[in-house]
Design a protein around this motif. Structure first.
Motif, PDB file in Angstrom:
ATOM      1  N   VAL A 157       0.837  -1.204   0.000  1.00  0.00           N
ATOM      2  CA  VAL A 157       0.000   0.000   0.000  1.00  0.00           C
ATOM      3  C   VAL A 157       0.871   1.252   0.000  1.00  0.00           C
ATOM      4  O   VAL A 157       0.647   2.172  -0.790  1.00  0.00           O
ATOM      5  N   PHE A 158       1.864   1.281   0.879  1.00  0.00           N
ATOM      6  CA  PHE A 158       2.745   2.452   0.928  1.00  0.00           C
ATOM      7  C   PHE A 158       3.526   2.610  -0.368  1.00  0.00           C
ATOM      8  O   PHE A 158       3.720   3.722  -0.855  1.00  0.00           O
ATOM      9  N   ASP A 159       3.969   1.536  -0.934  1.00  0.00           N
ATOM     10  CA  ASP A 159       4.700   1.593  -2.192  1.00  0.00           C
ATOM     11  C   ASP A 159       3.806   2.154  -3.296  1.00  0.00           C
ATOM     12  O   ASP A 159       4.225   3.010  -4.074  1.00  0.00           O
ATOM     13  N   PHE A 160       2.571   1.706  -3.335  1.00  0.00           N
ATOM     14  CA  PHE A 160       1.619   2.202  -4.332  1.00  0.00           C
ATOM     15  C   PHE A 160       1.359   3.700  -4.134  1.00  0.00           C
ATOM     16  O   PHE A 160       1.352   4.477  -5.083  1.00  0.00           O
ATOM     17  N   ILE A 161       1.125   4.102  -2.867  1.00  0.00           N
ATOM     18  CA  ILE A 161       0.866   5.516  -2.569  1.00  0.00           C
ATOM     19  C   ILE A 161       2.046   6.382  -3.009  1.00  0.00           C
ATOM     20  O   ILE A 161       1.869   7.430  -3.635  1.00  0.00           O
ATOM     21  N   LEU A 162       3.234   5.939  -2.703  1.00  0.00           N
ATOM     22  CA  LEU A 162       4.421   6.719  -3.069  1.00  0.00           C
ATOM     23  C   LEU A 162       4.562   6.827  -4.582  1.00  0.00           C
ATOM     24  O   LEU A 162       4.844   7.907  -5.114  1.00  0.00           O
ATOM     25  N   ASP A 163       4.376   5.731  -5.279  1.00  0.00           N
ATOM     26  CA  ASP A 163       4.482   5.770  -6.739  1.00  0.00           C
ATOM     27  C   ASP A 163       3.459   6.728  -7.337  1.00  0.00           C
ATOM     28  O   ASP A 163       3.774   7.517  -8.234  1.00  0.00           O
ATOM     29  N   GLN A 164       2.222   6.677  -6.839  1.00  0.00           N
ATOM     30  CA  GLN A 164       1.174   7.548  -7.353  1.00  0.00           C
ATOM     31  C   GLN A 164       1.447   9.011  -7.000  1.00  0.00           C
ATOM     32  O   GLN A 164       1.206   9.896  -7.826  1.00  0.00           O
ATOM     33  N   MET A 165       1.941   9.253  -5.809  1.00  0.00           N
ATOM     34  CA  MET A 165       2.233  10.634  -5.406  1.00  0.00           C
ATOM     35  C   MET A 165       3.345  11.228  -6.255  1.00  0.00           C
ATOM     36  O   MET A 165       3.258  12.381  -6.673  1.00  0.00           O
ATOM     37  N   LYS A 171      10.522  11.227   2.688  1.00  0.00           N
ATOM     38  CA  LYS A 171      11.292  12.473   2.789  1.00  0.00           C
ATOM     39  C   LYS A 171      11.559  13.056   1.405  1.00  0.00           C
ATOM     40  O   LYS A 171      11.477  14.277   1.201  1.00  0.00           O
ATOM     41  N   LYS A 172      11.874  12.195   0.445  1.00  0.00           N
ATOM     42  CA  LYS A 172      12.080  12.676  -0.924  1.00  0.00           C
ATOM     43  C   LYS A 172      10.798  13.254  -1.495  1.00  0.00           C
ATOM     44  O   LYS A 172      10.819  14.265  -2.213  1.00  0.00           O
ATOM     45  N   LEU A 173       9.695  12.610  -1.170  1.00  0.00           N
ATOM     46  CA  LEU A 173       8.400  13.102  -1.622  1.00  0.00           C
ATOM     47  C   LEU A 173       8.131  14.495  -1.054  1.00  0.00           C
ATOM     48  O   LEU A 173       7.716  15.407  -1.768  1.00  0.00           O
ATOM     49  N   TYR A 174       8.407  14.670   0.231  1.00  0.00           N
ATOM     50  CA  TYR A 174       8.203  15.976   0.852  1.00  0.00           C
ATOM     51  C   TYR A 174       9.148  17.016   0.243  1.00  0.00           C
ATOM     52  O   TYR A 174       8.743  18.152   0.005  1.00  0.00           O
ATOM     53  N   ASP A 175      10.390  16.640  -0.003  1.00  0.00           N
ATOM     54  CA  ASP A 175      11.334  17.566  -0.635  1.00  0.00           C
ATOM     55  C   ASP A 175      10.849  17.976  -2.019  1.00  0.00           C
ATOM     56  O   ASP A 175      11.008  19.130  -2.429  1.00  0.00           O
ATOM     57  N   PHE A 176      10.262  17.029  -2.741  1.00  0.00           N
ATOM     58  CA  PHE A 176       9.725  17.320  -4.066  1.00  0.00           C
ATOM     59  C   PHE A 176       8.588  18.333  -3.957  1.00  0.00           C
ATOM     60  O   PHE A 176       8.531  19.310  -4.714  1.00  0.00           O
ATOM     61  N   VAL A 177       7.699  18.125  -3.004  1.00  0.00           N
ATOM     62  CA  VAL A 177       6.595  19.065  -2.801  1.00  0.00           C
ATOM     63  C   VAL A 177       7.134  20.438  -2.417  1.00  0.00           C
ATOM     64  O   VAL A 177       6.665  21.467  -2.905  1.00  0.00           O
ATOM     65  N   ALA A 178       8.143  20.476  -1.553  1.00  0.00           N
ATOM     66  CA  ALA A 178       8.732  21.753  -1.137  1.00  0.00           C
ATOM     67  C   ALA A 178       9.371  22.471  -2.332  1.00  0.00           C
ATOM     68  O   ALA A 178       9.248  23.693  -2.464  1.00  0.00           O
ATOM     69  N   SER A 179      10.025  21.713  -3.201  1.00  0.00           N
ATOM     70  CA  SER A 179      10.632  22.351  -4.383  1.00  0.00           C
ATOM     71  C   SER A 179       9.561  22.878  -5.326  1.00  0.00           C
ATOM     72  O   SER A 179       9.756  23.918  -5.969  1.00  0.00           O
TER      73      SER A 179
END
Length: 182
Positions: free
Chosen positions: A14-22, A100-108
């Motif tokens: 589930v987490f892997d799917f969520i991350l890929d979709q995000m 964390k990478k996802l959050y950094d991407f959103v911040a950028s």
């Protein structure tokens, strides 16, 4: 024991799917922002500003949703409550980093939206400056003629050139000459 492992594996999936979709969603948002930036550089219209505001709100909402995932990833990594079995820790070890990478991407993306807003403000300011420049030039050309017509429109009785035969022609010639010098 087998059902417990199946549940834990499903959490990872589930987490892997969520991350890929995000990440896919954020990449699409990034493409929209880049297209908007190019549109603004070409023409800064009011609807572009409204789109910037919409995207800024969307990025801020994404930040709000992704931030708790970092804490969740840290909890998985630390595994203080022994939720993840010793052999399965390798599957969850990268989840926190990906959050964390996802959050950094959103911040950028948030920084990109701010840069686009600055570009929009600059484009609008340049357009206003060009308009002011044109109006100043027009006012400079019309001002001397306004002064001349103002003086001769006051009906002075004691102006010597009013009784001169060529006074109107002379005044017209001087007015045209003045406007040509500008």
């Amino acid at each position: 024991m087998g059902s417990e492992m199946c549940i834990r594996d499903s959490y990872y999936l589930v987490f892997d799917f969520i991350l890929d979709q995000m990440f896919q969603t954020l990449e699409n948002l990034e493409d929209q922002l880049e297209d908007l930036e190019m549109d603004i550089l070409v023409y800064a219209a009011k609807e572009k500003f409204n789109r910037i505001i919409e995207l800024k709100a969307q990025v801020n909402l994404l930040k709000k949703y992704v931030r708790p995932l970092i804490y969740l990833g840290d909890a998985f990594h630390m595994n203080e409550n022994k939720f993840i079995r010793r052999g399965n820790e390798k599957y969850f070890s990268g989840i926190g980093t990906r959050f964390k990478k996802l959050y950094d991407f959103v911040a950028s993306l948030g920084e990109l939206v701010s840069q686009i807003q600055n570009s929009y403000d600059s484009a609008v300011s340049m357009r206003e400056s060009e308009t002011s420049e044109r109006l100043t030039l027009l006012a400079g050309m019309v001002a001397p003629l306004t002064v001349i017509t103002g003086i001769y429109g006051m009906n002075f009785a004691f102006m010597p050139e009013l009784h001169w035969k060529w006074s109107v022609s002379y005044t017209h010639l001087r007015a045209h000459e003045t406007s040509l010098h500008l």
